[in-house]
Design a protein around this motif. Structure first.
Motif, PDB file in Angstrom:
ATOM      1  N   LYS A   1       0.821  -1.218   0.000  1.00 40.30           N
ATOM      2  CA  LYS A   1       0.000   0.000   0.000  1.00 40.30           C
ATOM      3  C   LYS A   1       0.855   1.268   0.000  1.00 40.30           C
ATOM      4  O   LYS A   1       0.405   2.319  -0.406  1.00 40.30           O
ATOM      5  N   CYS A   2       2.049   1.175   0.512  1.00 39.85           N
ATOM      6  CA  CYS A   2       2.881   2.377   0.700  1.00 39.85           C
ATOM      7  C   CYS A   2       3.281   2.977  -0.649  1.00 39.85           C
ATOM      8  O   CYS A   2       3.653   2.270  -1.570  1.00 39.85           O
ATOM      9  N   ILE A   3       3.176   4.296  -0.749  1.00 48.59           N
ATOM     10  CA  ILE A   3       3.548   4.959  -2.002  1.00 48.59           C
ATOM     11  C   ILE A   3       4.863   5.725  -1.864  1.00 48.59           C
ATOM     12  O   ILE A   3       5.299   6.397  -2.791  1.00 48.59           O
ATOM     13  N   GLY A   4       5.466   5.639  -0.699  1.00 47.36           N
ATOM     14  CA  GLY A   4       6.758   6.297  -0.517  1.00 47.36           C
ATOM     15  C   GLY A   4       6.676   7.808  -0.453  1.00 47.36           C
ATOM     16  O   GLY A   4       7.634   8.500  -0.755  1.00 47.36           O
ATOM     17  N   CYS A   5       5.535   8.326  -0.017  1.00 45.52           N
ATOM     18  CA  CYS A   5       5.360   9.778  -0.016  1.00 45.52           C
ATOM     19  C   CYS A   5       6.207  10.459   1.043  1.00 45.52           C
ATOM     20  O   CYS A   5       6.470  11.649   0.973  1.00 45.52           O
ATOM     21  N   GLY A   6       6.610   9.692   2.052  1.00 44.25           N
ATOM     22  CA  GLY A   6       7.457  10.279   3.083  1.00 44.25           C
ATOM     23  C   GLY A   6       6.700  11.063   4.146  1.00 44.25           C
ATOM     24  O   GLY A   6       7.318  11.662   5.018  1.00 44.25           O
ATOM     25  N   ASN A   7       5.390  11.075   4.110  1.00 35.27           N
ATOM     26  CA  ASN A   7       4.650  11.819   5.135  1.00 35.27           C
ATOM     27  C   ASN A   7       4.994  11.329   6.539  1.00 35.27           C
ATOM     28  O   ASN A   7       5.232  12.126   7.450  1.00 35.27           O
ATOM     29  N   CYS A   8       5.046  10.002   6.687  1.00 36.56           N
ATOM     30  CA  CYS A   8       5.340   9.462   8.016  1.00 36.56           C
ATOM     31  C   CYS A   8       6.776   9.793   8.405  1.00 36.56           C
ATOM     32  O   CYS A   8       7.071  10.054   9.568  1.00 36.56           O
ATOM     33  N   VAL A   9       7.659   9.789   7.411  1.00 40.17           N
ATOM     34  CA  VAL A   9       9.072  10.080   7.672  1.00 40.17           C
ATOM     35  C   VAL A   9       9.214  11.468   8.293  1.00 40.17           C
ATOM     36  O   VAL A   9       9.970  11.673   9.234  1.00 40.17           O
TER      37      VAL A   9
ATOM     38  N   VAL B   1       9.347   2.596  -0.993  1.00 38.02           N
ATOM     39  CA  VAL B   1       8.521   2.046   0.075  1.00 38.02           C
ATOM     40  C   VAL B   1       9.212   2.341   1.398  1.00 38.02           C
ATOM     41  O   VAL B   1      10.433   2.276   1.493  1.00 38.02           O
ATOM     42  N   VAL B   2       8.416   2.643   2.417  1.00 37.15           N
ATOM     43  CA  VAL B   2       9.041   3.026   3.672  1.00 37.15           C
ATOM     44  C   VAL B   2       9.568   1.802   4.422  1.00 37.15           C
ATOM     45  O   VAL B   2       8.985   0.723   4.385  1.00 37.15           O
ATOM     46  N   LYS B   3      10.730   1.966   5.038  1.00 38.68           N
ATOM     47  CA  LYS B   3      11.307   0.896   5.856  1.00 38.68           C
ATOM     48  C   LYS B   3      11.387   1.408   7.294  1.00 38.68           C
ATOM     49  O   LYS B   3      11.838   2.523   7.529  1.00 38.68           O
TER      50      LYS B   3
ATOM     51  N   THR C   1      -1.063  10.501   9.056  1.00 42.19           N
ATOM     52  CA  THR C   1      -0.559  11.244   7.906  1.00 42.19           C
ATOM     53  C   THR C   1      -0.418  10.373   6.670  1.00 42.19           C
ATOM     54  O   THR C   1      -0.085  10.860   5.609  1.00 42.19           O
ATOM     55  N   CYS C   2      -0.657   9.081   6.829  1.00 42.04           N
ATOM     56  CA  CYS C   2      -0.465   8.189   5.684  1.00 42.04           C
ATOM     57  C   CYS C   2      -1.684   8.216   4.775  1.00 42.04           C
ATOM     58  O   CYS C   2      -2.790   7.923   5.212  1.00 42.04           O
ATOM     59  N   PRO C   3      -1.505   8.556   3.514  1.00 42.30           N
ATOM     60  CA  PRO C   3      -2.645   8.661   2.608  1.00 42.30           C
ATOM     61  C   PRO C   3      -3.261   7.315   2.258  1.00 42.30           C
ATOM     62  O   PRO C   3      -4.402   7.253   1.834  1.00 42.30           O
ATOM     63  N   THR C   4      -2.510   6.246   2.418  1.00 43.63           N
ATOM     64  CA  THR C   4      -3.029   4.956   1.967  1.00 43.63           C
ATOM     65  C   THR C   4      -3.244   3.976   3.115  1.00 43.63           C
ATOM     66  O   THR C   4      -3.507   2.809   2.897  1.00 43.63           O
ATOM     67  N   LYS C   5      -3.118   4.466   4.356  1.00 42.82           N
ATOM     68  CA  LYS C   5      -3.270   3.607   5.538  1.00 42.82           C
ATOM     69  C   LYS C   5      -2.345   2.393   5.466  1.00 42.82           C
ATOM     70  O   LYS C   5      -2.744   1.255   5.702  1.00 42.82           O
ATOM     71  N   ALA C   6      -1.104   2.680   5.147  1.00 44.20           N
ATOM     72  CA  ALA C   6      -0.139   1.597   5.004  1.00 44.20           C
ATOM     73  C   ALA C   6       0.510   1.229   6.332  1.00 44.20           C
ATOM     74  O   ALA C   6       1.176   0.218   6.440  1.00 44.20           O
ATOM     75  N   ILE C   7       0.329   2.088   7.359  1.00 47.79           N
ATOM     76  CA  ILE C   7       0.954   1.794   8.647  1.00 47.79           C
ATOM     77  C   ILE C   7      -0.102   1.369   9.653  1.00 47.79           C
ATOM     78  O   ILE C   7      -1.178   1.957   9.729  1.00 47.79           O
ATOM     79  N   GLU C   8       0.225   0.340  10.397  1.00 46.76           N
ATOM     80  CA  GLU C   8      -0.733  -0.183  11.361  1.00 46.76           C
ATOM     81  C   GLU C   8       0.024  -0.633  12.600  1.00 46.76           C
ATOM     82  O   GLU C   8       1.164  -1.089  12.503  1.00 46.76           O
TER      83      GLU C   8
END
Ligand code: SF4
Ligand code: SF4
Ligand code: SF4
Ligand code: SF4
Lengths: 411, 134, 153
Positions: C78-86, C119-121, C144-151
């Motif tokens: 799901k992650c798009i690598g936008c870096g918002n979480c970073v 992709v975020v690591k 902040t994740c646009p795709t709800k890739a973090i849980e």
């Protein structure tokens, strides 16, 4: 430097093995795909048969020489240097010249260059902006790192406390996009298709202290709330997406809103340019001719015709052209089929790193190096800042700049 | 392909709004002709009510038609919380461009993002391939 | 996502301690965090009367790869690598104010999130504010994740 979009992220690092990019750091998913290159690179061909570069260039030159009304189109994925040669080539061959801004952000960029709209840089946004509006734009999908690099999450000189306290991001759109979801429901204004001008007028009214009314019954309290947030902004930025550009028939409501906002506050506007150097083409053509796109050169008389009738869409619709040179663009995919169809009936020359629908219909295809990876140059970011593209490694493919130069010389 | 077989199925008129999607964009960078690009592009996202009006199931194909052309794409639920009957969403692609009207009123700007189509079940037919579009 | 209560309801609720936990509730908590597996509860596996509970739990608690100690999972697909979480993660900001905190690529090894190949690591997860002493319920990366890739599980 990533050329995946007009954000032109400059903090990318890559690991390479020979002439292959193996790991890309910091770029988004889309940028990584761009930098790793396409799976079907373009071959050099003439009439769908493999050819060497010299033959292809000679053939391209003869097509352009024989054509009465050629079209030169594309440019959004080319360096400024290549664009300037392309403009020279159009002048020499009496061609129509246009780029994707013609059916994209053109009107906004033009208004900025003519100083009808105030603008600022993305760095200003990062350091200062406290109210950010995404209007008809969904950067999470079109420019993935927009919010994290500049517009919402990063800390900046005057924005040290983080986004929750320091910034308010608002989305106005006809669809609850991923960006709208991050900005939260209370900051999302959903409009019916085509309702932008009306909403803009209502917002302008609200700023003047009048009761904002819309025919689609958006809660007037919410519009007043938005106008209050905007009035109190220290530094505001509106990012204009294609959703808004396509919905506005004319820009006057936008001018009115910006003027009104600037009576109270300090508001700026930046177009969400897609292709990495579309804005560069607009600047370069403007510097030479005073127009940003949609031009027809007249070989001998040095005269220029400008206007919608010279746009790529209208010349194709009216079948005014008898040959076309397409650089780094895929109009058969990106234009309405009914309009693009004419391209398949005329001799086409395409210059691109990759195969696409347009190359598959071309009489001459010439592969070029991938900008920002295999070739360098300069480009203009979405906010008008000029940046230097550094190439990452050498390749045996020529840059589009070199190819255009050789075609020009061959004519 | 004969489309006569679908004549009996119910058809409805919808407004189509196009948008951009980063995954589809990523697939495009890799290849315009790839399978990923097609699966992510040749899709129309519908409201649940419209899906039942068409008497189709999610994942089946539908044929979209208007004065500009016709394509067969896959039907999916839009997944938006708010209902939006009468409006459908398509990602911007060669498939949506088949349906964008030619008429520009001389402005040089087609209505890419907002146009009307007639939708009908095309059960059993496969999605129009990118090479067949032309 | 399953809740602790839902899981608890499907367990034997006998507090027999065979799993090594003092209560079924404690087991449910660990099961949700993927610290134990459904098969670690012997009665559930062996006794016919718990069969339906066992089956339901097995399909509910699908194994996830790469669960970290804090229960943080990044769904790569799901992650798009936008870096918002970073950029949003307070730990990243504190440890790398001029890099990640200012929107740029991280310049420090102490950050939790870093984007690689689009992709975020996640690394250094022990630093996460949801973990350890003085923990707080931080949701910066989730929100902040646009795709709800973090849980977090
Ligand atoms: S946001 Fe645009 S420029 Fe930045 S990494 Fe992604 S595609 Fe490249
Ligand atoms: S082994 Fe199963 S039944 Fe016994 S305490 Fe643990 S969870 Fe409960
Ligand atoms: S919960 Fe907070 S501290 Fe932990 S990783 Fe997410 S943003 Fe960082
Ligand atoms: S915010 Fe979500 S999509 Fe963006 S990099 Fe982090 S996990 Fe990936």
């Amino acid at each position: 430097m990533c050329t995946g979009c007009a954000l032109l992220c400059d903090d990318i690092e890559v690991e390479t093995e020979g002439d292959k990019v193996t790991v890309v750091h910091a770029a988004c998913r889309k940028g990584v795909a761009r930098m790793k290159g396409c799976s079907e690179p373009l071959e050099c061909t003439v009439d769908a048969e493999g050819a060497d570069m010299d033959t292809a260039i000679a053939k391209a030159a003869s097509i352009l020489r024989d054509a009465k009304n050629p079209l030169i189109f594309g440019h959004g994925n080319s360096s400024s240097e290549a664009q300037k040669i392309s403009i020279g080539l159009a002048r020499k061959t009496g061609a129509y010249i246009d780029d994707t801004s013609s059916f994209c952000q053109g009107p906004i960029v033009e208004a900025i260059l003519q100083e009808r709209l105030r603008t600022c840089t993305l760095d200003d946004v990062r350091h200062k902006a406290d109210v950010i509006v995404f209007w008809g734009a969904d950067p999470s999908n079109s420019h993935p790192r927009h919010l994290s690099r500049y517009s919402y999450f990063p800390r900046g000189k005057e924005r040290q406390r983080g986004w929750e306290e320091d910034r308010k991001a608002i989305t106005i759109d006809i669809r609850k996009s991923e960006t709208a979801i991050i900005c939260k429901d209370e900051r999302f204004y959903q409009l019916p298709a085509g309702g932008d001008a009306e909403f803009m007028a209502a917002l302008t009214n609200a700023l003047s202290g009048k009761v904002p009314k819309t025919s689609f019954d958006l809660d007037s309290k919410r519009i007043l709330g938005l106008s209050n947030i905007m009035k109190k902004a220290k530094f505001g930025a509106i990012f204009v997406g294609l959703g808004l550009v396509y919905s506005l028939e004319e820009l006057d409501p936008l001018f009115a809103l910006m003027d009104k906002l600037n009576e109270f506050s300090d508001f700026h506007l930046i177009p969400m340019v897609g292709q990495y150097n579309m804005r560069g083409f607009n600047h370069n053509l403007f510097a030479e001719t005073g127009y940003i796109n949609r031009l027809k050169f007249d070989g001998d008389s040095k005269e220029l015709a400008h206007g919608p009738e010279n746009s790529v869409v209208e010349v194709l619709r009216n079948k005014n052209i008898d040959a076309a040179l397409i650089i780094g663009s895929d109009p058969l995919s990106s234009l309405p089929l009914s309009i693009a169809r004419h391209l398949a009936d005329i001799p086409l020359i395409t210059i691109d790193p990759c195969n696409n629908l347009t190359t598959s219909r071309s009489a001459v295809t010439i592969p070029c190096a991938l900008g920002g990876v295999e070739s360098g140059g300069t480009a203009i970011r979405m906010d008008g800042v000029e940046v230097e593209l550094k190439k990452i490694f050498d390749s045996d493919r020529l840059s589009d700049q070199e190819i255009l130069k050789r075609i020009t010389e061959a004519i | 392909m004969g489309f006569g077989q679908f004549l009996a199925a119910p058809e409805i008129k919808l407004k189509v709004v196009t948008y951009r999607d980063v995954f589809q964009n990523t697939a495009q960078e890799s290849s315009r002709f790839g399978e990923d690009y097609e699966t992510l592009s040749a899709v129309i996202r519908l409201d649940l009510k419209d899906i039942s009006k068409l008497s189709i199931k999610e994942g089946e194909t539908v044929i979209l038609r208007n004065g500009s052309g016709k394509v067969v794409v896959q039907a999916q639920k839009s997944g938006y919380e708010q209902a939006h009957p009468g409006i459908a969403y398509m990602v911007n692609s060669p498939w949506s461009n088949v349906l964008v009207p030619e008429d520009t009123g001389g402005t040089g700007v087609p209505k890419f993002k907002d146009f009307e189509v007639t939708v009908q079940s095309a059960r059993g037919a496969s999605v129009t391939g990118i090479k067949e579009i032309f | 996502m399953a809740s602790v209560m839902e899981i608890y309801q499907l367990l034997p609720k006998t507090n027999c301690k065979e799993c090594g936990k003092s209560t079924c509730m404690a087991f449910a908590v660990d099961l949700l965090a993927r610290k134990v597996t459904v098969d670690d509860c012997p009665p559930l596996v062996n006794e016919a009367k718990y069969k339906s509970g066992y089956e339901k739990l097995s399909s509910m608690i699908t194994p996830v790869d790469g669960v970290t100690d804090t229960g943080l999972i990044v769904h790569d697909e799901k992650c798009i690598g936008c870096g918002n979480c970073v950029v949003a993660c307070p730990v990243n900001v504190a440890n790398d104010p001029l890099g990640a905190g200012s929107g740029k690529a991280p310049t420090s090894d102490k950050v939790i999130f870093k984007v690689e190949d689009g992709v975020v690591k996640a690394r250094n997860v022990q630093e996460c504010r949801r973990f350890g002493e003085n923990r707080i319920l931080c949701v910066a990366c989730i929100d902040t994740c646009p795709t709800k890739a973090i849980e977090f599980v």
